[in-house]
Design a protein around this motif. Structure first.
Motif, PDB file in Angstrom:
ATOM      1  N   ASP A   1     -13.896 -34.012  47.323  1.00  0.00           N
ATOM      2  CA  ASP A   1     -14.709 -33.096  47.739  1.00  0.00           C
ATOM      3  C   ASP A   1     -16.279 -33.759  47.946  1.00  0.00           C
ATOM      4  OD1 ASP A   1     -17.464 -30.954  48.856  1.00  0.00           O
ATOM      5  OD2 ASP A   1     -14.801 -29.881  48.682  1.00  0.00           O
ATOM      6  N   ASP A   2     -17.042 -33.865  49.005  1.00  0.00           N
ATOM      7  CA  ASP A   2     -18.216 -34.605  48.592  1.00  0.00           C
ATOM      8  C   ASP A   2     -19.032 -33.915  48.336  1.00  0.00           C
ATOM      9  OD1 ASP A   2     -17.255 -36.602  50.357  1.00  0.00           O
ATOM     10  OD2 ASP A   2     -16.957 -36.596  52.376  1.00  0.00           O
ATOM     11  N   VAL A   3     -18.977 -32.384  48.485  1.00  0.00           N
ATOM     12  CA  VAL A   3     -20.147 -31.799  48.067  1.00  0.00           C
ATOM     13  C   VAL A   3     -20.436 -32.023  46.668  1.00  0.00           C
ATOM     14  CG1 VAL A   3     -20.523 -29.050  47.574  1.00  0.00           C
ATOM     15  CG2 VAL A   3     -20.049 -29.874  50.212  1.00  0.00           C
ATOM     16  N   VAL A   4     -19.714 -32.136  45.950  1.00  0.00           N
ATOM     17  CA  VAL A   4     -19.159 -32.300  44.458  1.00  0.00           C
ATOM     18  C   VAL A   4     -19.551 -33.682  43.723  1.00  0.00           C
ATOM     19  CG1 VAL A   4     -17.998 -32.481  41.841  1.00  0.00           C
ATOM     20  CG2 VAL A   4     -18.304 -30.504  44.170  1.00  0.00           C
ATOM     21  N   THR A   5     -20.225 -33.995  43.191  1.00  0.00           N
ATOM     22  CA  THR A   5     -20.395 -35.523  42.558  1.00  0.00           C
ATOM     23  C   THR A   5     -19.345 -35.759  41.879  1.00  0.00           C
ATOM     24  OG1 THR A   5     -23.052 -35.253  42.318  1.00  0.00           O
ATOM     25  CG2 THR A   5     -21.486 -37.291  41.150  1.00  0.00           C
ATOM     26  N   ARG A   6     -17.947 -36.817  42.433  1.00  0.00           N
ATOM     27  CA  ARG A   6     -17.163 -37.594  42.772  1.00  0.00           C
ATOM     28  C   ARG A   6     -17.138 -38.176  40.388  1.00  0.00           C
ATOM     29  NH1 ARG A   6     -13.684 -38.939  47.815  1.00  0.00           N
ATOM     30  NH2 ARG A   6     -14.499 -37.679  48.852  1.00  0.00           N
ATOM     31  N   ASP A   7     -16.280 -37.516  40.518  1.00  0.00           N
ATOM     32  CA  ASP A   7     -16.083 -38.002  38.731  1.00  0.00           C
ATOM     33  C   ASP A   7     -13.981 -38.436  38.528  1.00  0.00           C
ATOM     34  OD1 ASP A   7     -15.537 -37.948  36.208  1.00  0.00           O
ATOM     35  OD2 ASP A   7     -16.873 -36.850  35.450  1.00  0.00           O
ATOM     36  N   TYR A   8     -13.508 -39.524  39.058  1.00  0.00           N
ATOM     37  CA  TYR A   8     -12.572 -39.714  39.010  1.00  0.00           C
ATOM     38  C   TYR A   8     -12.153 -39.409  37.656  1.00  0.00           C
ATOM     39  CZ  TYR A   8     -13.292 -41.157  43.601  1.00  0.00           C
ATOM     40  OH  TYR A   8     -13.196 -41.561  45.714  1.00  0.00           O
ATOM     41  N   LYS A   9     -11.960 -40.233  36.994  1.00  0.00           N
ATOM     42  CA  LYS A   9     -12.027 -39.691  35.024  1.00  0.00           C
ATOM     43  C   LYS A   9     -11.358 -38.771  35.070  1.00  0.00           C
ATOM     44  CE  LYS A   9     -12.901 -42.103  30.917  1.00  0.00           C
ATOM     45  NZ  LYS A   9     -13.873 -42.915  29.398  1.00  0.00           N
ATOM     46  N   GLN A  10     -13.053 -37.889  35.208  1.00  0.00           N
ATOM     47  CA  GLN A  10     -12.616 -36.175  34.876  1.00  0.00           C
ATOM     48  C   GLN A  10     -11.597 -35.293  35.407  1.00  0.00           C
ATOM     49  OE1 GLN A  10     -13.869 -33.987  32.395  1.00  0.00           O
ATOM     50  NE2 GLN A  10     -14.433 -35.865  31.577  1.00  0.00           N
ATOM     51  N   ALA A  11     -11.211 -36.582  36.705  1.00  0.00           N
ATOM     52  CA  ALA A  11     -10.465 -35.038  37.860  1.00  0.00           C
ATOM     53  C   ALA A  11      -9.421 -35.979  37.305  1.00  0.00           C
ATOM     54  CB  ALA A  11     -10.348 -36.140  39.128  1.00  0.00           C
ATOM     55  N   VAL A  12      -8.348 -37.472  37.045  1.00  0.00           N
ATOM     56  CA  VAL A  12      -7.277 -37.637  35.901  1.00  0.00           C
ATOM     57  C   VAL A  12      -6.883 -37.019  34.661  1.00  0.00           C
ATOM     58  CG1 VAL A  12      -6.252 -39.294  35.050  1.00  0.00           C
ATOM     59  CG2 VAL A  12      -7.397 -40.148  37.739  1.00  0.00           C
ATOM     60  N   TYR A  13      -8.313 -36.365  34.600  1.00  0.00           N
ATOM     61  CA  TYR A  13      -8.092 -35.763  33.193  1.00  0.00           C
ATOM     62  C   TYR A  13      -7.128 -34.306  33.421  1.00  0.00           C
ATOM     63  CZ  TYR A  13      -8.769 -32.923  28.900  1.00  0.00           C
ATOM     64  OH  TYR A  13      -9.067 -32.056  28.386  1.00  0.00           O
ATOM     65  N   TRP A  14      -7.965 -33.830  34.546  1.00  0.00           N
ATOM     66  CA  TRP A  14      -7.650 -32.048  34.320  1.00  0.00           C
ATOM     67  C   TRP A  14      -5.778 -32.233  35.604  1.00  0.00           C
ATOM     68  CZ3 TRP A  14      -9.267 -28.439  32.086  1.00  0.00           C
ATOM     69  CH2 TRP A  14     -10.525 -28.673  31.421  1.00  0.00           C
ATOM     70  N   LEU A  15      -6.226 -33.235  36.046  1.00  0.00           N
ATOM     71  CA  LEU A  15      -4.906 -33.576  37.349  1.00  0.00           C
ATOM     72  C   LEU A  15      -3.770 -34.142  36.818  1.00  0.00           C
ATOM     73  CD1 LEU A  15      -6.005 -35.228  40.839  1.00  0.00           C
ATOM     74  CD2 LEU A  15      -5.561 -32.318  40.408  1.00  0.00           C
ATOM     75  N   THR A  16      -3.775 -34.839  35.067  1.00  0.00           N
ATOM     76  CA  THR A  16      -2.829 -34.939  33.779  1.00  0.00           C
ATOM     77  C   THR A  16      -2.352 -33.589  33.444  1.00  0.00           C
ATOM     78  OG1 THR A  16      -3.603 -37.043  33.896  1.00  0.00           O
ATOM     79  CG2 THR A  16      -2.098 -36.041  32.061  1.00  0.00           C
TER      80      THR A  16
END
Length: 344
Positions: A130-145
């Protein structure tokens, strides 16, 4: 008015609503009465369940978004993870509350931290898409994992998206393929399209036998579009198994739009190349429609295959039944099993 100030009013409302009990009350009314009492006593799950009822309306409960929001907040404040997740959803979308992305992320993170895997999936999606949120791919991978490991197919597909691109973690297309496949096996349709886009070029280089074998696996494991694509790759080499499987796909609208003419053409090509399941299908077809092979396309196929002399009886059901039987195929169930048996 702050939530703490309206809490006594909500509790009083719940008790008033729960006081309607009579001798002729239905079981649903009794269940609702009990739920209200538990909610009034502060039970977080009861508060959440009651909030859902105010969202959709139930029995004597009218739709009341203000009440449902207050109840979700009460349940969330008591640490009930599904309520925190849904509250985060409401804040992000501005549903019945003032939109607040920070509040949304706060409640989603709390819910995910409390073990709600839907919240972990939602948080991972927002942090990576989402472009509204500051993207944090590392955290995204953490939670999606976490959510993917818990078996959520959407999370598996989203995590695969990141791993195939090397976003938030080292690029790992092998893991991405495994995750897409796991998501497909649970029925997530778009995962097979993503996997096809990732592996399609490599799969075009497979031998006909390998393409058929892999295609059968996907065709019978909730990824028929991939299966049909692989069968088409093999059919370019006139592989009889691939042709028969394409006949199955077009005749049953599995991984392809129903098309009788294409199904007949593929089945007949396979039958002419001595694929026994296809031979039985052609025999069945001729049993029902004796002139099924008289149209120009099947007639031309037969003539091209036998340019000098067309075998006698080739347009009759017994001809094809006999050929199928010589390979052990004598009924429809056996024909289907033989066609699809690999990689089950």
């Amino acid at each position: 008015m702050k939530l703490q100030r309206i809490l006594p009013l909500i509790i009083m409302f719940l008790f008033i609503g729960g006081a309607v009990a009579s001798d002729d009350a239905t079981r649903q009314q009794q269940v609702l009465h009990d739920l209200r009492q538990r909610a009034a006593g502060g039970d977080p799950k009861a508060l959440y369940d009651l909030a859902v009822m105010y969202d959709i309306g139930y029995d004597s409960i009218p739709i009341d978004s203000a009440m449902s929001t207050a109840l979700y907040r009460l349940a969330a404040d008591k640490g009930f993870a599904p309520a925190m997740n849904y509250l985060g959803y409401r804040y992000f979308n501005g549903d019945y509350v003032t939109q607040n992305v920070d509040s949304a992320l706060f409640w989603l993170a709390k819910a995910a931290g409390a073990g709600d895997m839907k919240a972990a999936n939602n948080l991972g999606f927002l942090l990576s898409h989402d472009d509204v949120v500051t993207r944090d791919y590392k955290q995204a991978v953490y939670w999606l994992t976490k959510a993917a490991d818990a078996g959520l197919p959407v999370a598996q597909s989203l995590l695969a998206d990141l791993l195939r691109q090397g976003l938030g973690a080292e690029k790992d297309t092998v893991a991405a393929e495994r995750l897409y496949t796991a998501a497909m096996q649970q029925g997530l349709g778009d995962a097979q399209l993503k996997l096809l886009s990732m592996k399609g070029w490599d799969w075009e280089k497979l031998s006909a036998d390998s393409a058929v074998s892999l295609g059968r696996y996907y065709y019978t494991h909730n990824a028929p579009i991939i299966g049909v694509t692989l069968f088409e790759n093999a059919a370019k080499y006139d592989d009889p198994e691939a042709l028969a499987l394409l006949g199955d796909a077009y005749s049953r609208a599995i991984g392809a739009q129903y098309n009788h003419d294409k199904a007949l053409e593929y089945y007949l090509k396979a039958a002419l190349l001595n694929q026994p399941s296809a031979q039985f299908v052609i025999g069945e077809l001729l049993d029902i429609f004796p002139d099924a092979l008289s149209d120009s396309v099947p007639a031309t196929l037969i003539k091209d295959f036998y340019p000098d002399s067309v075998p006698a009886g080739i347009t009759s059901a017994p001809y094809w039944y006999e050929k199928a039987a010589s390979s052990g195929i004598s009924d429809a169930a056996t024909a289907a099993d033989a066609l699809l048996r690999n990689n089950q």
